[in-house]
Design an enzyme around this catalytic site. Structure first.
Site, PDB file in Angstrom:
ATOM      1  N   ASP A  79       6.953   7.716  -3.405  1.00 52.12           N
ATOM      2  CA  ASP A  79       7.879   8.090  -2.327  1.00 52.12           C
ATOM      3  C   ASP A  79       9.228   7.414  -2.505  1.00 52.12           C
ATOM      4  O   ASP A  79       9.376   6.461  -3.273  1.00 52.12           O
ATOM      5  CB  ASP A  79       7.294   7.736  -0.962  1.00 52.12           C
ATOM      6  CG  ASP A  79       7.032   6.232  -0.807  1.00 52.12           C
ATOM      7  OD1 ASP A  79       6.477   5.627  -1.751  1.00 52.12           O
ATOM      8  OD2 ASP A  79       7.393   5.665   0.234  1.00 52.12           O
ATOM      9  N   GLU A 146       5.086   3.725   0.118  1.00 52.70           N
ATOM     10  CA  GLU A 146       5.443   2.312  -0.010  1.00 52.70           C
ATOM     11  C   GLU A 146       6.579   1.944   0.926  1.00 52.70           C
ATOM     12  O   GLU A 146       6.605   0.845   1.495  1.00 52.70           O
ATOM     13  CB  GLU A 146       5.827   2.011  -1.463  1.00 52.70           C
ATOM     14  CG  GLU A 146       5.996   0.534  -1.781  1.00 52.70           C
ATOM     15  CD  GLU A 146       7.423   0.033  -1.584  1.00 52.70           C
ATOM     16  OE1 GLU A 146       7.640  -1.183  -1.718  1.00 52.70           O
ATOM     17  OE2 GLU A 146       8.318   0.843  -1.287  1.00 52.70           O
TER      18      GLU A 146
END
Length: 384
Positions: A79, A146
């Protein structure tokens, strides 16, 4: 996207980064990039797994002669922080990142670039598809979410990996290895205020934008301008000299991004408009000089609106302005053990006030648990 990026060296990494950045991959919306990474592994003929939470693991056997070496896990997160300038028309759910080469830098057109952690992902992809690098058995681990919760790491299937050594490729320097990391805590302040319509007032919007922004962990020590704090200081000076009412606040974006754009919607007496513009510009000029090196493109605008809004009562808005002004932001404490290390910091990341409902968000970081709790409790006590 500029084709010049695909011609950068090493081409294998920049081509993988370009392919990755063509896939929307905002935090908590990683479905397409999970499929992209799964298909990448399958197309290489490598064992590819997706665990229950959405992490992807691709396994590459050891090269000849290295079968007895310890398995190495290479890890990066899929991400990215999805931030854009307010004047940019861009949909992170539908579009990949528009990149271009600017002298020695690769940049994005009005959005975040996704190099965190896209370059780490691209590097691991390049190792997986290489045929000229000797290596032990490699387990490539691509985690999700994350940036906004560490969901992938926290809910990783404990049986999916076999390796003893893990190398995380989420760092700023390619010639450094870090051991350990800071912890963080999200702080959200929410409340609601009584609001009402006021008669015979003109509504204006004041915007502060063009700041550099940055990562609230890696760049918190650079004294970059925080648009929420700076615009709040301008509004405080206006409230000392004019009758103004706050209707709305829209400042900053994600918790881990130093805010670069903020706006206040105010009700004012119409005859004060020109004087308010002059006072605002005077306050802004001081800020512009102060941040000339770190935020050279900073801009202030003020313009009239046609709409009418409910506004806060004066006592509430005075309290709110003072609290925003008093909220810790930036470096709170330097490490006593490691020279130059920021031990504890806070990012006043996001302020939203609409229809009397306030949501204010901070991200507090520290490499020391007690220091993190100290700052968290200080902020909590301030707003309580």
């Amino acid at each position: 996207m500029s084709n010049a990026i695909r011609n950068l060296e090493p081409k294998i990494i920049w081509n993988n980064f370009s392919d990755l950045n063509a896939v929307p991959r905002a935090s908590k919306k990683e479905e397409r990039v999970i499929k992209f990474m799964h298909d990448f592994g399958v197309n290489l003929g490598l064992k590819t797994l997706i665990d229950e939470i959405g992490n992807v693991v691709i396994v590459k056997p050891a090269t000849v002669g290295m079968e007895n070496r310890k398995t190495v896990i290479l890890q990066s997160h899929l991400d990215m922080v999805h931030e854009k300038n307010n004047d940019v028309d861009f949909d992170f759910d539908k579009s990949g990142i528009n990149m271009y080469v600017d002298n020695d830098w690769v940049r994005a057109e009005g959005t975040t670039l996704g190099a965190d952690n896209g370059l780490g992902v691209a590097t691991i992809m390049s190792i997986l598809e290489s045929d000229d690098i000797s290596h032990p058995r490699v387990e490539a681990l691509f985690t999700i979410d994350e940036e906004t919760g560490m969901t992938g790491a926290l809910q990783l299937d404990e049986n999916i990996l076999k390796g003893d050594i893990l190398l995380n490729l989420d760092t700023e320097e390619d010639d450094e290895i870090g051991i350990g990391c800071a912890g963080g805590v999200d702080i959200t302040i929410s409340t609601s205020f009584d609001t009402s319509f006021k008669q015979n007032l003109t509504f204006v919007k004041i915007t502060l934008n063009g700041l550099s922004g940055g990562h609230s962990g890696m760049e918190i020590h650079k004294n970059l301008g925080n648009s929420n704090k700076l615009l709040n200081s301008i509004i405080m000076e206006l409230s000392d000299n004019f009758l103004i009412y706050i209707a709305e606040i829209d400042g900053g974006g994600l918790r881990n991004a130093i805010p670069r754009e903020s706006s206040f919607t105010l009700a004012i007496i119409d005859r004060d408009f020109d004087s308010i513009k002059i006072q605002s510009q005077k306050s802004f000029n001081i800020i512009k000089n102060q941040f000339a090196n770190t935020d050279p493109s900073i801009k202030l605008n003020i313009f009239k609106l046609q709409e009418n809004f409910k506004v806060l009562e004066l006592d509430d808005q005075i309290d709110l302005l003072k609290l925003i002004d008093s909220c810790p932001n930036g470096v709170y404490k330097m490490s006593e053990n490691i020279p130059g290390l920021v031990e504890t910091s806070n990012n006043l990341a996001n302020i939203k006030l609409k229809d009397g409902v306030l949501n204010l968000k901070c991200l507090t970081r520290s490499s020391d648990e007690s220091s993190k709790e100290e700052l968290k409790n200080s902020i909590k006590s301030l707003f309580t």
